[in-house]
Design a protein around this motif. Structure first.
Motif, PDB file in Angstrom:
ATOM      1  N   ILE A 228       8.747  52.672  31.797  1.00 45.46           N
ATOM      2  CA  ILE A 228       8.671  52.834  30.346  1.00 45.46           C
ATOM      3  C   ILE A 228       9.306  54.155  29.900  1.00 45.46           C
ATOM      4  O   ILE A 228      10.051  54.201  28.911  1.00 45.46           O
ATOM      5  N   ILE A 229       9.081  55.221  30.642  1.00 46.69           N
ATOM      6  CA  ILE A 229       9.647  56.534  30.290  1.00 46.69           C
ATOM      7  C   ILE A 229      11.172  56.493  30.321  1.00 46.69           C
ATOM      8  O   ILE A 229      11.848  56.890  29.365  1.00 46.69           O
ATOM      9  N   PHE A 230      11.746  56.017  31.430  1.00 46.47           N
ATOM     10  CA  PHE A 230      13.210  55.987  31.550  1.00 46.47           C
ATOM     11  C   PHE A 230      13.837  54.976  30.593  1.00 46.47           C
ATOM     12  O   PHE A 230      14.940  55.192  30.079  1.00 46.47           O
ATOM     13  N   SER A 231      13.151  53.863  30.324  1.00 45.10           N
ATOM     14  CA  SER A 231      13.664  52.865  29.380  1.00 45.10           C
ATOM     15  C   SER A 231      13.652  53.418  27.961  1.00 45.10           C
ATOM     16  O   SER A 231      14.569  53.163  27.169  1.00 45.10           O
ATOM     17  N   PHE A 232      12.622  54.184  27.643  1.00 53.66           N
ATOM     18  CA  PHE A 232      12.533  54.798  26.310  1.00 53.66           C
ATOM     19  C   PHE A 232      13.672  55.787  26.105  1.00 53.66           C
ATOM     20  O   PHE A 232      14.294  55.838  25.042  1.00 53.66           O
ATOM     21  N   ILE A 233      13.975  56.571  27.153  1.00 53.56           N
ATOM     22  CA  ILE A 233      15.060  57.557  27.062  1.00 53.56           C
ATOM     23  C   ILE A 233      16.405  56.855  26.888  1.00 53.56           C
ATOM     24  O   ILE A 233      17.268  57.307  26.126  1.00 53.56           O
ATOM     25  N   ALA A 234      16.590  55.716  27.593  1.00 54.34           N
ATOM     26  CA  ALA A 234      17.878  55.009  27.568  1.00 54.34           C
ATOM     27  C   ALA A 234      18.002  54.019  26.412  1.00 54.34           C
ATOM     28  O   ALA A 234      19.065  53.418  26.217  1.00 54.34           O
TER      29      ALA A 234
ATOM     30  N   TYR B  53      15.085  45.092  25.937  1.00 55.96           N
ATOM     31  CA  TYR B  53      16.060  44.515  25.007  1.00 55.96           C
ATOM     32  C   TYR B  53      16.908  45.588  24.327  1.00 55.96           C
ATOM     33  O   TYR B  53      17.877  45.257  23.627  1.00 55.96           O
ATOM     34  N   GLY B  54      16.568  46.846  24.527  1.00 52.78           N
ATOM     35  CA  GLY B  54      17.359  47.927  23.965  1.00 52.78           C
ATOM     36  C   GLY B  54      18.214  48.648  24.986  1.00 52.78           C
ATOM     37  O   GLY B  54      18.785  49.703  24.695  1.00 52.78           O
ATOM     38  N   ILE B  55      18.322  48.074  26.190  1.00 53.21           N
ATOM     39  CA  ILE B  55      19.105  48.719  27.259  1.00 53.21           C
ATOM     40  C   ILE B  55      20.393  47.960  27.540  1.00 53.21           C
ATOM     41  O   ILE B  55      21.479  48.540  27.559  1.00 53.21           O
TER      42      ILE B  55
ATOM     43  N   ILE C 273      16.618  46.570  36.230  1.00 49.05           N
ATOM     44  CA  ILE C 273      16.869  47.425  35.063  1.00 49.05           C
ATOM     45  C   ILE C 273      16.708  48.894  35.426  1.00 49.05           C
ATOM     46  O   ILE C 273      17.548  49.736  35.059  1.00 49.05           O
ATOM     47  N   LEU C 274      15.645  49.223  36.146  1.00 52.67           N
ATOM     48  CA  LEU C 274      15.427  50.631  36.508  1.00 52.67           C
ATOM     49  C   LEU C 274      16.496  51.118  37.479  1.00 52.67           C
ATOM     50  O   LEU C 274      16.906  52.290  37.426  1.00 52.67           O
ATOM     51  N   THR C 275      16.994  50.237  38.347  1.00 50.23           N
ATOM     52  CA  THR C 275      18.102  50.600  39.233  1.00 50.23           C
ATOM     53  C   THR C 275      19.353  50.895  38.420  1.00 50.23           C
ATOM     54  O   THR C 275      20.118  51.813  38.737  1.00 50.23           O
ATOM     55  N   HIS C 276      19.564  50.127  37.355  1.00 50.83           N
ATOM     56  CA  HIS C 276      20.686  50.362  36.441  1.00 50.83           C
ATOM     57  C   HIS C 276      20.581  51.744  35.799  1.00 50.83           C
ATOM     58  O   HIS C 276      21.596  52.398  35.524  1.00 50.83           O
ATOM     59  N   LEU C 277      19.350  52.232  35.608  1.00 53.82           N
ATOM     60  CA  LEU C 277      19.133  53.511  34.931  1.00 53.82           C
ATOM     61  C   LEU C 277      19.147  54.701  35.881  1.00 53.82           C
ATOM     62  O   LEU C 277      19.712  55.749  35.552  1.00 53.82           O
TER      63      LEU C 277
ATOM     64  N   PRO D 104      16.470  54.499  43.798  1.00 51.67           N
ATOM     65  CA  PRO D 104      15.035  54.787  43.660  1.00 51.67           C
ATOM     66  C   PRO D 104      14.315  53.831  42.706  1.00 51.67           C
ATOM     67  O   PRO D 104      13.123  53.570  42.866  1.00 51.67           O
ATOM     68  N   GLY D 105      15.054  53.298  41.731  1.00 47.96           N
ATOM     69  CA  GLY D 105      14.456  52.350  40.802  1.00 47.96           C
ATOM     70  C   GLY D 105      13.980  51.091  41.510  1.00 47.96           C
ATOM     71  O   GLY D 105      12.886  50.589  41.248  1.00 47.96           O
ATOM     72  N   THR D 106      14.794  50.577  42.415  1.00 50.51           N
ATOM     73  CA  THR D 106      14.417  49.389  43.194  1.00 50.51           C
ATOM     74  C   THR D 106      13.196  49.681  44.049  1.00 50.51           C
ATOM     75  O   THR D 106      12.254  48.873  44.116  1.00 50.51           O
ATOM     76  N   ILE D 107      13.199  50.828  44.696  1.00 47.39           N
ATOM     77  CA  ILE D 107      12.101  51.186  45.603  1.00 47.39           C
ATOM     78  C   ILE D 107      10.792  51.340  44.835  1.00 47.39           C
ATOM     79  O   ILE D 107       9.759  50.789  45.224  1.00 47.39           O
ATOM     80  N   VAL D 108      10.832  52.077  43.705  1.00 45.07           N
ATOM     81  CA  VAL D 108       9.623  52.341  42.913  1.00 45.07           C
ATOM     82  C   VAL D 108       9.002  51.032  42.422  1.00 45.07           C
ATOM     83  O   VAL D 108       7.801  50.799  42.575  1.00 45.07           O
TER      84      VAL D 108
END
Length: 441
Positions: free
Chosen positions: A172-178, A254-256, A273-277, A281-285
């Motif tokens: 949520i934090i990284f998606s909000f930033i992006a 939907y905003g990324i 999505i987190l891997t894209h950002l 580490p996004g995949t692992i987390v």
């Protein structure tokens, strides 16, 4: 004998954990595949209102009828008789059992992201021989944990619930930033699906229902609660927190990137999505979070599946053998039934090459009747007492439950009817056996 009761924090964790399992990690892709941003917001609006009113129904019923432990079964029985009560218990037990099979399948599918290659498929979609062996070990480890005591298992679940919140917060934090408003606006009015918005909303309803299945967790475990008021508090609090997480995960996605890109992602789409950002580490987390989440949800649902046959057996709706408890006050016969059925189902999943999505649909449709009966019982009792506030809450919850039944469609309802019909064999056997034993006494 283990007689310790469960407090409000552990009860809330049970509600939250049973709702927030594997579904949230695939939610962006699942929703993007059938809806644009407009339908997404409408669906969350309907679901948010409906599920909160259902939560309030459970809250007030738990306070008005404190003697009716196990809610899902006893509310239906008190309102509509023995047969309908059994159907609620049977449908709920099937929902929980099929659901936890799905949890194990997706957990090993997630492990496959780390160990599978194109040349060597070890876990695949969680339905290979290696996946069955690994999942079987997991099932019997949880069986052993639950058999040691309900409160002990609830504490382990609380710790696991805390652990699985962390990856969602990171996402949520990284998606909000992006987040990009122009991308969200394009997705909001995306017409590429060429499907009416109302149909998109209808298609989303079973998805949103699935991610909230488990709302009744505190009520099912009501006989184990320290204080009766904790049951309603845990239900509403668990639903509010889960709703916030679900809405933020999907709306921010939907905003990324575009809806079509999200729809084409491999699940768990949160990982993609987190891997894209942030890269690998996004995949692992997310994958680690998914595995922890699924494990804790499996534990929660095993507790529910263990409790329901035990409660139904007290009134003769299930065979008397399910009244048996062990030295830790755990309904051991119910636990064995659940674990054995899960084990057989895992073997069947491998043999018939079924996947998580098919299990999800079966589980979702079996919960429709129990949810409707809860709200209908509340509406019936409120109407008799002529209490306007409770009539309004119960009416909204009942309309929401009926909408879900409509949204399920004919084919899934026919499947549900077939499974309920099979359960009647158990009911009539248990009913006549219980009646003969009562006559002898």
């Amino acid at each position: 004998m283990s007689t310790n009761k469960i407090g409000v924090v552990a009860l809330t964790a049970l509600v939250f954990s049973s709702m927030v399992g594997s579904g949230v990690f695939s939610l962006p892709q699942n929703m993007a595949a059938v809806s644009n941003g407009t339908a997404l917001l409408i669906a969350w609006g309907i679901t948010g209102i409906g599920i909160l009113f259902l939560a309030f129904s459970l809250l007030y019923l738990s306070r008005q009828y404190p003697e009716l432990d196990g809610g899902i079964y006893n509310y239906a029985r008190a309102g509509f008789g023995e047969l309908i009560g059994f159907c609620s218990a049977w449908g709920y037990w099937l929902c929980t059992t099929v659901g936890i099979v799905g949890y194990v399948v997706i957990a090993f599918s997630a492990l496959g992201m780390f160990v599978d290659t194109k040349e060597h498929i070890i876990f695949g979609e969680g339905n290979t021989l290696y996946a069955v062996i690994g999942s079987s070990i997991f099932v019997w480890l949880v069986h052993g944990l639950v058999s040691r005591g309900i409160k002990e298992a609830a504490i382990v679940n609380l710790l696991a619930t805390i652990a699985k919140i962390v990856p969602m917060v990171i996402f949520i934090i990284f998606s909000f930033i992006a987040f990009k408003l122009d991308v969200f606006q394009l997705n909001l009015f995306d017409l590429s699906l060429k499907t009416p918005v109302w149909q998109q909303v209808k298609d989303l309803m079973l998805i949103t229902l699935w991610v909230f299945t488990g709302i009744e967790g505190a009520v099912v475990m009501s006989s184990r609660a320290k204080h009766r008021n904790d049951i309603g508090k845990a239900t509403v609090l668990g639903v509010l927190v889960a709703l916030i997480f679900y809405v933020m995960v999907t709306v921010l996605s939907y905003g990324i990137v575009s809806r079509a890109e999200i729809a084409g992602m491999q699940n768990p789409s949160m990982a993609t999505i987190l891997t894209h950002l942030i890269g690998l580490p996004g995949t692992i987390v997310i994958t680690i979070g998914l595995i922890i989440s699924v494990a804790s949800s499996y534990l929660s649902w095993t507790l529910f599946a263990t409790e329901i046959p035990y409660l139904a057996a007290k009134n003769g709706a299930f065979p008397a053998k399910f009244l048996k408890t062990n030295a830790n006050n755990v309904p051991i016969a119910s636990l064995w039934l659940t674990s054995v059925v899960v084990q057989i189902s895992l073997i069947a999943v491998c043999f018939f090459n079924k996947n998580y999505t098919q299990l999800l649909l079966i589980s979702s449709v079996m919960i429709l009747l129990p949810y409707f009966l809860v709200s209908a019982f509340y509406l019936k009792e409120s109407a008799q007492k002529r209490h306007a506030k409770h009539i309004f809450i119960a009416a909204v919850a009942t309309i929401y439950a009926l909408w879900l039944i409509y949204a399920a469609g004919v084919s899934l309802l026919l499947l549900s009817g077939t499974l309920y019909t099979l359960g009647l064999i158990i009911f009539f056997y248990s009913y006549w056996t219980h009646k003969r034993q009562s006559a002898k006494q």
